[in-house]
Design a protein around this motif. Structure first.
Motif, PDB file in Angstrom:
ATOM      1  N   VAL A  24       0.853  -1.097  -0.043  1.00 41.00           N
ATOM      2  CA  VAL A  24       0.070  -0.087   0.207  1.00 41.00           C
ATOM      3  C   VAL A  24       0.778   1.321   0.042  1.00 41.00           C
ATOM      4  CG1 VAL A  24      -1.807   1.443   1.266  1.00 41.00           C
ATOM      5  CG2 VAL A  24      -1.733  -0.942   1.339  1.00 41.00           C
ATOM      6  N   GLY A  25       0.527   2.258  -0.849  1.00 42.14           N
ATOM      7  CA  GLY A  25       1.269   3.436  -0.842  1.00 42.14           C
ATOM      8  C   GLY A  25       0.655   4.528  -0.610  1.00 42.14           C
ATOM      9  N   ASN A  26       1.277   5.518   0.264  1.00 45.54           N
ATOM     10  CA  ASN A  26       0.689   6.702   0.819  1.00 45.54           C
ATOM     11  C   ASN A  26       1.644   7.741   0.801  1.00 45.54           C
ATOM     12  OD1 ASN A  26      -1.401   8.433   2.206  1.00 45.54           O
ATOM     13  ND2 ASN A  26      -0.862   7.410   4.117  1.00 45.54           N
ATOM     14  N   ASP A  27       1.168   9.214   0.610  1.00 48.02           N
ATOM     15  CA  ASP A  27       2.196  10.096   0.742  1.00 48.02           C
ATOM     16  C   ASP A  27       1.398  11.177   1.829  1.00 48.02           C
ATOM     17  OD1 ASP A  27       0.652  11.930  -0.425  1.00 48.02           O
ATOM     18  OD2 ASP A  27       1.761  12.361  -2.234  1.00 48.02           O
ATOM     19  N   PHE A  54      -3.686   8.973  -0.456  1.00 49.60           N
ATOM     20  CA  PHE A  54      -3.515   7.446  -0.662  1.00 49.60           C
ATOM     21  C   PHE A  54      -3.202   7.151  -2.074  1.00 49.60           C
ATOM     22  CE2 PHE A  54      -5.991   3.579  -2.177  1.00 49.60           C
ATOM     23  CZ  PHE A  54      -4.858   2.667  -1.494  1.00 49.60           C
ATOM     24  N   LEU A  55      -2.009   6.661  -2.247  1.00 45.59           N
ATOM     25  CA  LEU A  55      -1.544   6.543  -3.760  1.00 45.59           C
ATOM     26  C   LEU A  55      -2.066   5.288  -4.651  1.00 45.59           C
ATOM     27  CD1 LEU A  55       2.123   7.096  -3.113  1.00 45.59           C
ATOM     28  CD2 LEU A  55       0.409   8.641  -4.039  1.00 45.59           C
ATOM     29  N   ALA A 106      -1.041  -3.648 -10.104  1.00 42.32           N
ATOM     30  CA  ALA A 106      -1.328  -2.439  -9.714  1.00 42.32           C
ATOM     31  C   ALA A 106      -2.703  -1.676  -9.672  1.00 42.32           C
ATOM     32  CB  ALA A 106      -0.135  -1.464 -10.510  1.00 42.32           C
ATOM     33  N   PHE A 107      -3.024  -1.129  -8.510  1.00 41.57           N
ATOM     34  CA  PHE A 107      -4.400  -0.420  -8.439  1.00 41.57           C
ATOM     35  C   PHE A 107      -4.251   1.065  -8.081  1.00 41.57           C
ATOM     36  CE2 PHE A 107      -4.683  -5.021  -7.997  1.00 41.57           C
ATOM     37  CZ  PHE A 107      -5.819  -5.370  -8.515  1.00 41.57           C
ATOM     38  N   GLY A 108      -4.962   1.944  -8.826  1.00 41.30           N
ATOM     39  CA  GLY A 108      -4.722   3.268  -8.413  1.00 41.30           C
ATOM     40  C   GLY A 108      -5.560   3.695  -7.099  1.00 41.30           C
ATOM     41  N   PRO A 109      -5.608   4.845  -6.911  1.00 40.46           N
ATOM     42  CA  PRO A 109      -6.220   5.501  -5.739  1.00 40.46           C
ATOM     43  C   PRO A 109      -7.735   5.116  -5.702  1.00 40.46           C
ATOM     44  CG  PRO A 109      -5.646   7.397  -6.952  1.00 40.46           C
ATOM     45  CD  PRO A 109      -5.142   5.960  -7.578  1.00 40.46           C
ATOM     46  N   GLN A 110      -8.473   4.907  -6.517  1.00 42.87           N
ATOM     47  CA  GLN A 110      -9.745   4.599  -6.397  1.00 42.87           C
ATOM     48  C   GLN A 110      -9.946   2.947  -6.721  1.00 42.87           C
ATOM     49  OE1 GLN A 110     -10.497   7.780  -8.817  1.00 42.87           O
ATOM     50  NE2 GLN A 110     -10.468   9.085  -7.017  1.00 42.87           N
ATOM     51  N   SER A 111      -8.850   2.182  -6.592  1.00 47.98           N
ATOM     52  CA  SER A 111      -8.993   0.711  -7.070  1.00 47.98           C
ATOM     53  C   SER A 111      -9.199   0.332  -8.350  1.00 47.98           C
ATOM     54  CB  SER A 111     -10.203  -0.019  -5.893  1.00 47.98           C
ATOM     55  OG  SER A 111      -9.837   0.155  -4.814  1.00 47.98           O
ATOM     56  N   ASP A 112      -8.940   1.434  -9.258  1.00 50.01           N
ATOM     57  CA  ASP A 112      -8.835   1.172 -10.681  1.00 50.01           C
ATOM     58  C   ASP A 112      -7.665   0.332 -11.096  1.00 50.01           C
ATOM     59  OD1 ASP A 112      -7.797   3.397  -9.993  1.00 50.01           O
ATOM     60  OD2 ASP A 112      -7.621   4.250 -11.797  1.00 50.01           O
ATOM     61  N   PHE A 113      -7.785  -0.730 -12.004  1.00 53.08           N
ATOM     62  CA  PHE A 113      -6.726  -1.683 -12.493  1.00 53.08           C
ATOM     63  C   PHE A 113      -5.792  -0.857 -13.132  1.00 53.08           C
ATOM     64  CE2 PHE A 113      -5.149  -4.931 -15.389  1.00 53.08           C
ATOM     65  CZ  PHE A 113      -4.184  -5.584 -14.346  1.00 53.08           C
ATOM     66  N   LEU A 114      -4.617  -0.762 -13.126  1.00 59.52           N
ATOM     67  CA  LEU A 114      -3.573  -0.014 -13.896  1.00 59.52           C
ATOM     68  C   LEU A 114      -2.924  -1.139 -14.799  1.00 59.52           C
ATOM     69  CD1 LEU A 114      -2.273   2.485 -11.179  1.00 59.52           C
ATOM     70  CD2 LEU A 114      -4.194   2.675 -12.861  1.00 59.52           C
ATOM     71  N   GLY A 115      -2.501  -2.137 -14.330  1.00 58.17           N
ATOM     72  CA  GLY A 115      -1.748  -3.233 -15.252  1.00 58.17           C
ATOM     73  C   GLY A 115      -1.000  -4.012 -14.382  1.00 58.17           C
ATOM     74  N   MET A 116      -0.261  -5.158 -15.173  1.00 57.02           N
ATOM     75  CA  MET A 116       0.787  -6.108 -14.715  1.00 57.02           C
ATOM     76  C   MET A 116       1.950  -5.656 -14.814  1.00 57.02           C
ATOM     77  SD  MET A 116      -0.964  -8.679 -13.293  1.00 57.02           S
ATOM     78  CE  MET A 116       0.284 -10.106 -13.524  1.00 57.02           C
ATOM     79  N   PHE A 117       2.925  -5.846 -13.935  1.00 62.22           N
ATOM     80  CA  PHE A 117       4.232  -5.394 -14.131  1.00 62.22           C
ATOM     81  C   PHE A 117       5.108  -6.473 -13.735  1.00 62.22           C
ATOM     82  CE2 PHE A 117       1.668  -1.766 -13.608  1.00 62.22           C
ATOM     83  CZ  PHE A 117       2.189  -0.954 -14.532  1.00 62.22           C
ATOM     84  N   ASP A 118       6.184  -6.696 -14.113  1.00 64.27           N
ATOM     85  CA  ASP A 118       7.103  -7.835 -14.009  1.00 64.27           C
ATOM     86  C   ASP A 118       7.935  -7.468 -12.475  1.00 64.27           C
ATOM     87  OD1 ASP A 118       6.484  -9.242 -15.961  1.00 64.27           O
ATOM     88  OD2 ASP A 118       8.045  -8.377 -17.273  1.00 64.27           O
ATOM     89  N   LYS A 153       5.118   0.454  -8.653  1.00 65.02           N
ATOM     90  CA  LYS A 153       4.999   1.699  -7.969  1.00 65.02           C
ATOM     91  C   LYS A 153       4.920   3.026  -8.485  1.00 65.02           C
ATOM     92  CE  LYS A 153       7.154  -0.353  -3.867  1.00 65.02           C
ATOM     93  NZ  LYS A 153       8.405  -0.300  -3.125  1.00 65.02           N
ATOM     94  N   VAL A 154       5.736   2.953  -9.667  1.00 66.23           N
ATOM     95  CA  VAL A 154       5.931   4.108 -10.366  1.00 66.23           C
ATOM     96  C   VAL A 154       4.634   4.282 -11.256  1.00 66.23           C
ATOM     97  CG1 VAL A 154       6.784   5.153 -12.722  1.00 66.23           C
ATOM     98  CG2 VAL A 154       8.379   4.016 -10.922  1.00 66.23           C
ATOM     99  N   ALA A 155       4.002   3.423 -11.549  1.00 60.74           N
ATOM    100  CA  ALA A 155       2.492   3.567 -12.154  1.00 60.74           C
ATOM    101  C   ALA A 155       1.623   3.956 -11.178  1.00 60.74           C
ATOM    102  CB  ALA A 155       2.175   2.081 -12.927  1.00 60.74           C
ATOM    103  N   VAL A 156       1.597   3.207 -10.099  1.00 57.43           N
ATOM    104  CA  VAL A 156       0.678   3.959  -8.961  1.00 57.43           C
ATOM    105  C   VAL A 156       0.864   5.414  -8.942  1.00 57.43           C
ATOM    106  CG1 VAL A 156      -0.104   3.608  -6.852  1.00 57.43           C
ATOM    107  CG2 VAL A 156       0.263   1.317  -8.275  1.00 57.43           C
ATOM    108  N   ALA A 157       1.973   5.884  -8.399  1.00 59.45           N
ATOM    109  CA  ALA A 157       2.350   7.014  -8.117  1.00 59.45           C
ATOM    110  C   ALA A 157       1.935   8.055  -9.239  1.00 59.45           C
ATOM    111  CB  ALA A 157       3.990   7.232  -7.946  1.00 59.45           C
ATOM    112  N   ALA A 158       2.231   7.557 -10.835  1.00 60.42           N
ATOM    113  CA  ALA A 158       1.882   8.445 -11.608  1.00 60.42           C
ATOM    114  C   ALA A 158       0.136   8.660 -11.770  1.00 60.42           C
ATOM    115  CB  ALA A 158       2.397   8.037 -12.915  1.00 60.42           C
ATOM    116  N   ALA A 159      -0.310   7.581 -11.474  1.00 56.87           N
ATOM    117  CA  ALA A 159      -1.881   7.452 -11.572  1.00 56.87           C
ATOM    118  C   ALA A 159      -2.501   8.344 -10.423  1.00 56.87           C
ATOM    119  CB  ALA A 159      -2.476   6.104 -11.598  1.00 56.87           C
TER     120      ALA A 159
END
Length: 96
Positions: free
Chosen positions: A36-39, A43-44, A57-69, A75-81
């Motif tokens: 879980v990410g937070n600043d 909530f990230l 990865a899931f965004g701040p409103q639990s939207d699916f952002l994608g699969m990552f290796d 983490k970068v994708a979540v922070a950007a979203a």
């Protein structure tokens, strides 16, 4: 202004500039495979998975952002979203 205060102000400004280019937030693994990410402001988002199965990865409103290796890529994708959601909230007027 004293040299000490001037140097401290420059250090803070430089730190802000550098931190803008890195993924932000505090990331905590609250359960095995669940991060879980937070600043300080918001909530990230969250990340589930393991290196073997990949990271979802899931965004701040639990939207699916994608699969990552890699966890760091997720983490970068979540922070950007989260940044784009925060920017949109500042631009769009609030309905009352």
């Amino acid at each position: 202004m004293s040299a000490r205060i001037r140097n401290a102000a420059k250090a803070v400004t430089g730190a802000r500039m550098r931190s803008a280019s890195r993924p932000r937030g505090l990331w905590v693994e609250v359960d095995p495979g669940f991060h879980v990410g937070n600043d300080r402001r918001q909530f990230l988002g969250s990340i589930t998975g393991t290196p073997r199965e990949g990271f979802r990865a899931f965004g701040p409103q639990s939207d699916f952002l994608g699969m990552f290796d890699e966890l760091d890529a997720a983490k970068v994708a979540v922070a950007a979203a989260a940044s784009s959601v925060a920017a949109a909230a500042e631009v769009e007027p609030q309905l009352s």
